[in-house]
Write a protein that holds these residues in place. Structure first.
Motif, PDB file in Angstrom:
ATOM      1  N   MET A 144       0.854  -1.166   0.000  1.00 18.57           N
ATOM      2  CA  MET A 144       0.000   0.000   0.000  1.00 18.57           C
ATOM      3  C   MET A 144       0.900   1.229   0.000  1.00 18.57           C
ATOM      4  O   MET A 144       1.803   1.359   0.806  1.00 18.57           O
ATOM      5  CB  MET A 144      -0.919  -0.006   1.215  1.00 18.57           C
ATOM      6  N   GLY A 145       0.623   2.162  -0.885  1.00 13.79           N
ATOM      7  CA  GLY A 145       1.452   3.351  -1.018  1.00 13.79           C
ATOM      8  C   GLY A 145       0.947   4.485  -0.136  1.00 13.79           C
ATOM      9  O   GLY A 145       0.101   4.318   0.746  1.00 13.79           O
ATOM     10  N   ILE A 146       1.473   5.668  -0.409  1.00 13.68           N
ATOM     11  CA  ILE A 146       1.100   6.853   0.353  1.00 13.68           C
ATOM     12  C   ILE A 146      -0.364   7.208   0.111  1.00 13.68           C
ATOM     13  O   ILE A 146      -1.071   7.604   1.033  1.00 13.68           O
ATOM     14  CB  ILE A 146       2.020   8.033  -0.027  1.00 13.68           C
ATOM     15  N   PHE A 147      -0.824   7.020  -1.122  1.00 10.27           N
ATOM     16  CA  PHE A 147      -2.209   7.332  -1.437  1.00 10.27           C
ATOM     17  C   PHE A 147      -3.177   6.454  -0.633  1.00 10.27           C
ATOM     18  O   PHE A 147      -4.173   6.930  -0.103  1.00 10.27           O
ATOM     19  CB  PHE A 147      -2.453   7.153  -2.938  1.00 10.27           C
ATOM     20  N   GLY A 148      -2.844   5.172  -0.516  1.00 13.81           N
ATOM     21  CA  GLY A 148      -3.683   4.250   0.256  1.00 13.81           C
ATOM     22  C   GLY A 148      -3.694   4.601   1.736  1.00 13.81           C
ATOM     23  O   GLY A 148      -4.718   4.516   2.407  1.00 13.81           O
ATOM     24  N   SER A 149      -2.540   5.014   2.265  1.00 16.26           N
ATOM     25  CA  SER A 149      -2.463   5.406   3.673  1.00 16.26           C
ATOM     26  C   SER A 149      -3.270   6.674   3.924  1.00 16.26           C
ATOM     27  O   SER A 149      -3.930   6.818   4.955  1.00 16.26           O
ATOM     28  CB  SER A 149      -1.006   5.638   4.081  1.00 16.26           C
ATOM     29  N   ALA A 150      -3.213   7.626   2.981  1.00 13.08           N
ATOM     30  CA  ALA A 150      -3.953   8.868   3.137  1.00 13.08           C
ATOM     31  C   ALA A 150      -5.459   8.618   3.077  1.00 13.08           C
ATOM     32  O   ALA A 150      -6.233   9.262   3.777  1.00 13.08           O
ATOM     33  CB  ALA A 150      -3.544   9.868   2.061  1.00 13.08           C
ATOM     34  N   MET A 151      -5.869   7.679   2.247  1.00 17.35           N
ATOM     35  CA  MET A 151      -7.292   7.365   2.148  1.00 17.35           C
ATOM     36  C   MET A 151      -7.800   6.630   3.389  1.00 17.35           C
ATOM     37  O   MET A 151      -8.965   6.716   3.739  1.00 17.35           O
ATOM     38  CB  MET A 151      -7.563   6.516   0.903  1.00 17.35           C
ATOM     39  N   ALA A 152      -6.915   5.913   4.074  1.00 18.40           N
ATOM     40  CA  ALA A 152      -7.304   5.163   5.264  1.00 18.40           C
ATOM     41  C   ALA A 152      -7.319   6.037   6.518  1.00 18.40           C
ATOM     42  O   ALA A 152      -7.884   5.648   7.542  1.00 18.40           O
ATOM     43  CB  ALA A 152      -6.369   3.983   5.477  1.00 18.40           C
ATOM     44  N   LEU A 153      -6.725   7.223   6.441  1.00 16.26           N
ATOM     45  CA  LEU A 153      -6.621   8.096   7.614  1.00 16.26           C
ATOM     46  C   LEU A 153      -7.983   8.512   8.177  1.00 16.26           C
ATOM     47  O   LEU A 153      -8.187   8.404   9.396  1.00 16.26           O
ATOM     48  CB  LEU A 153      -5.777   9.338   7.277  1.00 16.26           C
ATOM     49  N   SER A 193     -10.910   7.013   8.115  1.00 12.81           N
ATOM     50  CA  SER A 193     -11.569   5.889   8.777  1.00 12.81           C
ATOM     51  C   SER A 193     -10.839   5.500  10.057  1.00 12.81           C
ATOM     52  O   SER A 193     -11.468   5.098  11.037  1.00 12.81           O
ATOM     53  CB  SER A 193     -11.681   4.700   7.831  1.00 12.81           C
ATOM     54  N   THR A 194      -9.520   5.635  10.070  1.00 10.36           N
ATOM     55  CA  THR A 194      -8.755   5.343  11.289  1.00 10.36           C
ATOM     56  C   THR A 194      -9.100   6.357  12.377  1.00 10.36           C
ATOM     57  O   THR A 194      -9.302   5.986  13.538  1.00 10.36           O
ATOM     58  CB  THR A 194      -7.241   5.382  10.987  1.00 10.36           C
ATOM     59  N   LEU A 195      -9.159   7.643  12.022  1.00  7.96           N
ATOM     60  CA  LEU A 195      -9.532   8.664  13.001  1.00  7.96           C
ATOM     61  C   LEU A 195     -10.944   8.455  13.519  1.00  7.96           C
ATOM     62  O   LEU A 195     -11.212   8.610  14.713  1.00  7.96           O
ATOM     63  CB  LEU A 195      -9.396  10.054  12.385  1.00  7.96           C
ATOM     64  N   LEU A 196     -11.847   8.088  12.628  1.00  5.01           N
ATOM     65  CA  LEU A 196     -13.220   7.811  13.039  1.00  5.01           C
ATOM     66  C   LEU A 196     -13.276   6.630  14.001  1.00  5.01           C
ATOM     67  O   LEU A 196     -13.989   6.659  15.004  1.00  5.01           O
ATOM     68  CB  LEU A 196     -14.088   7.533  11.811  1.00  5.01           C
ATOM     69  N   PHE A 197     -12.478   5.577  13.730  1.00  5.55           N
ATOM     70  CA  PHE A 197     -12.436   4.410  14.606  1.00  5.55           C
ATOM     71  C   PHE A 197     -11.958   4.797  16.000  1.00  5.55           C
ATOM     72  O   PHE A 197     -12.571   4.439  17.013  1.00  5.55           O
ATOM     73  CB  PHE A 197     -11.527   3.326  14.023  1.00  5.55           C
ATOM     74  N   TYR A 198     -10.848   5.560  16.082  1.00  2.99           N
ATOM     75  CA  TYR A 198     -10.303   5.921  17.388  1.00  2.99           C
ATOM     76  C   TYR A 198     -11.227   6.893  18.132  1.00  2.99           C
ATOM     77  O   TYR A 198     -11.363   6.796  19.363  1.00  2.99           O
ATOM     78  CB  TYR A 198      -8.896   6.506  17.247  1.00  2.99           C
ATOM     79  N   ALA A 199     -11.865   7.820  17.432  1.00  5.37           N
ATOM     80  CA  ALA A 199     -12.797   8.735  18.085  1.00  5.37           C
ATOM     81  C   ALA A 199     -13.985   7.969  18.661  1.00  5.37           C
ATOM     82  O   ALA A 199     -14.410   8.206  19.799  1.00  5.37           O
ATOM     83  CB  ALA A 199     -13.268   9.791  17.091  1.00  5.37           C
ATOM     84  N   THR A 200     -14.502   7.011  17.895  1.00  5.02           N
ATOM     85  CA  THR A 200     -15.615   6.184  18.376  1.00  5.02           C
ATOM     86  C   THR A 200     -15.196   5.344  19.561  1.00  5.02           C
ATOM     87  O   THR A 200     -15.941   5.190  20.535  1.00  5.02           O
ATOM     88  CB  THR A 200     -16.129   5.285  17.233  1.00  5.02           C
ATOM     89  N   TRP A 201     -14.003   4.814  19.515  1.00  5.17           N
ATOM     90  CA  TRP A 201     -13.486   3.979  20.601  1.00  5.17           C
ATOM     91  C   TRP A 201     -13.345   4.787  21.891  1.00  5.17           C
ATOM     92  O   TRP A 201     -13.738   4.339  22.973  1.00  5.17           O
ATOM     93  CB  TRP A 201     -12.146   3.378  20.175  1.00  5.17           C
ATOM     94  N   ILE A 202     -12.828   6.011  21.793  1.00  8.66           N
ATOM     95  CA  ILE A 202     -12.655   6.850  22.984  1.00  8.66           C
ATOM     96  C   ILE A 202     -14.019   7.223  23.571  1.00  8.66           C
ATOM     97  O   ILE A 202     -14.236   7.140  24.786  1.00  8.66           O
ATOM     98  CB  ILE A 202     -11.829   8.106  22.640  1.00  8.66           C
ATOM     99  N   VAL A 203     -14.950   7.624  22.711  1.00 12.50           N
ATOM    100  CA  VAL A 203     -16.276   8.009  23.202  1.00 12.50           C
ATOM    101  C   VAL A 203     -16.979   6.831  23.855  1.00 12.50           C
ATOM    102  O   VAL A 203     -17.561   6.956  24.939  1.00 12.50           O
ATOM    103  CB  VAL A 203     -17.122   8.600  22.050  1.00 12.50           C
ATOM    104  N   SER A 204     -16.910   5.667  23.230  1.00 11.04           N
ATOM    105  CA  SER A 204     -17.596   4.514  23.808  1.00 11.04           C
ATOM    106  C   SER A 204     -16.942   4.049  25.105  1.00 11.04           C
ATOM    107  O   SER A 204     -17.626   3.562  26.003  1.00 11.04           O
ATOM    108  CB  SER A 204     -17.649   3.367  22.803  1.00 11.04           C
ATOM    109  N   SER A 205     -15.626   4.207  25.223  1.00  8.20           N
ATOM    110  CA  SER A 205     -14.975   3.801  26.466  1.00  8.20           C
ATOM    111  C   SER A 205     -15.262   4.784  27.600  1.00  8.20           C
ATOM    112  O   SER A 205     -15.230   4.394  28.772  1.00  8.20           O
ATOM    113  CB  SER A 205     -13.466   3.651  26.261  1.00  8.20           C
ATOM    114  N   LEU A 206     -15.539   6.037  27.300  1.00 11.50           N
ATOM    115  CA  LEU A 206     -15.875   7.008  28.338  1.00 11.50           C
ATOM    116  C   LEU A 206     -17.367   7.064  28.636  1.00 11.50           C
ATOM    117  O   LEU A 206     -17.768   7.517  29.704  1.00 11.50           O
ATOM    118  CB  LEU A 206     -15.403   8.406  27.922  1.00 11.50           C
ATOM    119  N   LEU A 207     -18.183   6.591  27.715  1.00 13.57           N
ATOM    120  CA  LEU A 207     -19.624   6.679  27.878  1.00 13.57           C
ATOM    121  C   LEU A 207     -20.123   5.835  29.048  1.00 13.57           C
ATOM    122  O   LEU A 207     -20.956   6.287  29.837  1.00 13.57           O
ATOM    123  CB  LEU A 207     -20.322   6.250  26.581  1.00 13.57           C
TER     124      LEU A 207
END
Length: 133
Positions: free
Chosen positions: A1-10, A12-26
């Motif tokens: 996976m190149g730089i373009f693939g990593s940039a496109m995955a960013l 969804s990765t941020l969304l995953f971690y934001a959801t994880w933090i909110v659900s762990s604090l909820l």
């Protein structure tokens, strides 16, 4: 996976971690809220009632829109310069010379007031922050 693939995955990765933090604090916040509600049921009932009443007012209130004023709000007050010059008042009527002199006397009158400042004795604040010797 190149730089373009990593940039496109960013996103969804941020969304995953934001959801994880909110659900762990909820869960702890919800448990704390339920505990507080159960320890003082009458106060909790009153706060829930106030919240619902506030929400109802927010949804059904007509205060979100209002009509613009038809006249200038400052027109309520007489302009001091116009009154001294004997010019037209806010009503559009010209003042007579005798009325202008009476207005000048009222405008030039200064009311004298006396302000008395009281200082209390020693306080905890003075002991804490003004230790001195």
């Amino acid at each position: 996976m190149g730089i373009f693939g990593s940039a496109m995955a960013l996103p969804s990765t941020l969304l995953f971690y934001a959801t994880w933090i909110v659900s762990s604090l909820l869960r702890p916040f919800m448990m704390g809220t339920i505990l507080c509600l159960l320890t003082n049921i009458p106060a909790a009932h009153e706060k829930i009632r106030l919240f619902l009443q506030t929400f109802e007012f927010l949804v059904f209130s007509k205060d979100k829109k209002w009509k613009k004023a038809t006249q200038d709000p400052a027109s309520f007050f007489d302009a001091p310069s116009a009154a001294k010059d004997g010019a037209a008042t806010s009503d559009g009527d010209a003042k007579a010379d005798g009325d202008a002199d009476a207005t000048n006397d009222e405008a030039d009158a200064v009311e004298k007031k006396t302000v008395i400042f009281l200082r209390h004795g020693e306080s905890t604040w003075n002991d804490t922050f003004n230790k001195g010797e």
